[in-house]
Design an enzyme around this catalytic site. Structure first.
Site, PDB file in Angstrom:
ATOM      1  N   ASN A 155      42.749  45.836  49.477  1.00 30.29           N
ATOM      2  CA  ASN A 155      43.337  47.480  48.726  1.00 30.29           C
ATOM      3  C   ASN A 155      41.994  48.263  48.781  1.00 30.29           C
ATOM      4  OD1 ASN A 155      42.403  45.655  46.882  1.00 30.29           O
ATOM      5  ND2 ASN A 155      43.108  47.008  45.229  1.00 30.29           N
ATOM      6  N   CYS A 288      44.873  47.064  41.545  1.00 27.79           N
ATOM      7  CA  CYS A 288      45.122  46.033  40.779  1.00 27.79           C
ATOM      8  C   CYS A 288      45.177  46.690  39.346  1.00 27.79           C
ATOM      9  CB  CYS A 288      44.271  44.926  40.871  1.00 27.79           C
ATOM     10  SG  CYS A 288      42.554  45.560  40.118  1.00 27.79           S
ATOM     11  N   GLU A 467      33.159  39.988  35.168  1.00 27.99           N
ATOM     12  CA  GLU A 467      31.753  40.382  35.974  1.00 27.99           C
ATOM     13  C   GLU A 467      31.614  41.955  35.812  1.00 27.99           C
ATOM     14  OE1 GLU A 467      31.756  39.328  40.256  1.00 27.99           O
ATOM     15  OE2 GLU A 467      32.895  37.614  39.970  1.00 27.99           O
TER      16      GLU A 467
END
Ligand SMILES: NC(=O)c1ccc[n+]([C@@H]2O[C@H](COP(=O)([O-])OP(=O)(O)OC[C@H]3O[C@@H](n4cnc5c(N)ncnc54)[C@H](O)[C@@H]3O)[C@@H](O)[C@H]2O)c1
Ligand SMILES: O=C/C=C/C=C(\O)C(=O)O
Length: 486
Positions: A155, A288, A467
């Site tokens: 994506n 997402c 992260e």
């Protein structure tokens, strides 16, 4: 027609098997090129090259020398901005203005943030009295984890790959990247840039292919891989976690979501509508962090539904470089079929289709693209499939609520825990709700604003690990404690 190869040990190579697969343009299904699928031999060669590079010139660089080389990479990515833009847009069909504002700039930023971070990292030190009356001092030493497998979705191909490559390489690791089979081009192109700026062969490798019984699973099962960072579907994360168990390799997982927006009656209405429009429809809903569940306080429910419908009506689909294009296609025929199956399911379950629910009427030259309509539903129970399951398309269900407690309960009623956005001008309520929502990322009166120093990741079945900034050190380095007695 493009010839999309693997990039191993600083060279573009095909494969032993001779196997290729077609990469088609999602806009009109035209053939972009053939991709040389990496098999076990190519994955073995890439991991071996990455291992060797750890002990070559790359492994001997100081932190400052390594970061200086990566800063050269940042400059060259920016210098080849248009090449990356053309490659990303061809692979995904996304509007060029979106890729030029989000995807490509982050390709460079994702290296820069980590060269800035790594140069200024310290480790802790402690002093203690020893039983025999002497002194001992401990200090921490961070070393690269080793060979990192990076497995990416389709994506935001360049953004999500460099979001992992940046910290991995800044921390001194070497990498083997497996881009999505649907979007191989920008990761493969980055190999040219690595060579141009003098990154030693073997530090950055790309193996193209699929997941199961292909490059993806060969890579995650490879004993020469020291850590696996993955972004993709939750069910794939489960498979990768199982593969990582053999040999006890750590994983960093960024997985699926079914994100909620919670809109209170006291919100800045225009901001809420504009921002939810982005979070539902941007990138054709293939983000997402995107919103597929919208909860609106009852007094403004009808007004909100009507306003979002107007926004959806204005989402003109078209070619990526057409200036009036507001939304692109989905990434593939497979994904188009998946999203349309949910459109059909919503209808079967009795949804009120406020807008969309099908395929837009496209000009003849675009009819074979992977198009779906931006779609808005109301009237379904929270148990409906399109309210429970991640669709990953330009669609949302809007549900009214009457109390803050009810909104929090509904927002949390999911196996996922990735992102939420809250719209209210009552800052106490915003903070109160934000601390109750079970997600890794919560935006208040905003969405997808990113400070790359902050922790990024999902809770529940949306991921493992964080992260970003210093948080990336936990996965991309080993921390050794050294104690000296004197
Ligand atoms: N949390 C995040 O930051 C984030 C970001 C982007 C996308 N996603 C999620 O990714 C999904 C969409 O992307 P997708 O369809 O490419 O996901 P996917 O899980 O189908 O594939 C992702 C990658 O994994 C590879 N893969 C698949 N099976 C594998 C296996 N068994 N072993 C090794 N590799 C394997 C694929 O080839 C691809 O490169 C959505 O669920 C979306 O929510 C999450
Ligand atoms: O589709 C998901 C988007 C993820 C974004 C990031 O990982 C990021 O902004 O660093």
């Amino acid at each position: 027609m493009k010839d999309i190869k693997n990039f191993i040990n600083g060279q573009y190579v095909t494969n032993v098997s001779g196997k290729t697969y077609e990469k088609r343009n999602p806009v009109d299904n035209s053939l972009i090129g053939l991709v040389h699928e990496a098999g076990q031999p190519e994955v073995d060669a890439a991991v071996a090259a990455a291992r060797a590079a750890l002990h070559g010139p790359w492994g001997k660089l100081s932190v400052v020398e390594r970061c200086a080389m990566l800063d050269g990479l940042v400059a060259e990515i920016n210098h080849r901005f248009d090449d990356f833009l053309q490659a990303e847009v061809a692979d995904t069909g996304k509007p060029a203005h979106l890729a030029s504002h989000i995807d490509i700039p982050r390709g460079a930023a994702n290296f820069k943030i980590f060269t800035d971070t790594i140069k200024n990292v310290s480790t802790e030190s402690f002093e203690m009295r020893t039983p025999d009356g002497k002194t001992a001092r401990s200090y921490g030493v961070r070393t690269p984890r080793g060979v990192i497998a990076i497995i990416c979705p389709w994506n935001l191909p360049l953004l999500l790959m460099t979001w992992k490559c940046g910290p991995a390489m800044a921390c001194g690791n070497t990498v083997v990247v497996k881009p999505s089979e649907a979007t191989p081009s920008t990761a493969t192109l980055l190999g040219e840039v690595m060579n141009k700026v003098g990154v030693p062969p073997g530090v950055y490798n790309v193996v193209n292919g699929f997941g199961v019984n292909s490059a993806g699973s060969f890579l995650t099962a490879h004993p020469g891989v020291n850590g696996i960072t993955f972004t993709g579907e939750t069910k794939t994360g489960t498979a990768i976690m199982k593969a990582a168990a053999d040999g006890i390799r750590p994983v960093s997982l960024e997985l699926g979501g079914k994100n909620a927006a919670v809109v209170f009656a006291d919100c800045d209405f225009d901001n809420a509508i504009a921002t939810v429009t982005r979070s539902v429809f941007e990138n054709c809903g293939q983000v997402c962090l995107g919103t597929e569940r919208v909860y609106v306080e009852r007094p403004i429910f009808d007004k909100f539904v009507a306003a979002l419908k107007v926004k959806a009506e204005g989402m003109k689909p078209g070619r990526p470089f057409d200036h009036d294009t507001k939304i692109g296609p989905l990434v593939s025929k497979i994904h188009q079929k998946k999203v349309l199956s949910y459109y059909a399911r919503a209808k079967e379950e009795g949804a009120t289709i406020v807008f969309g629910g099908g395929v837009p009427d496209m000009p003849d030259d675009l009819k074979d693209g992977c198009w779906v309509e931006p779609t808005i539903w109301t009237g379904l129970p929270e148990t409906a499939s399109v309210v429970r399951e991640e669709i990953f398309g330009p669609c949302c269900h809007i549900q009214p609520f009457d109390t803050e407690e009810e909104a929090v309960r509904m927002a949390n009623d999911t196996k996922y825990g990735l992102a939420t956005s809250i719209y209210t001008q009552d800052i106490s309520r915003a903070s109160r709700v934000a601390t109750q929502i079970e997600v890794g990322l919560c935006w208040i009166n905003s969405w997808f604003l990113r400070d790359l120093r902050t922790p990024f990741g999902g809770s529940k079945q949306s991921g493992i690990g964080r992260e970003g900034g210093l948080h990336s050190l936990e996965f991309y380095t080993e921390l050794r404690n050294v104690m000296v007695k004197y």
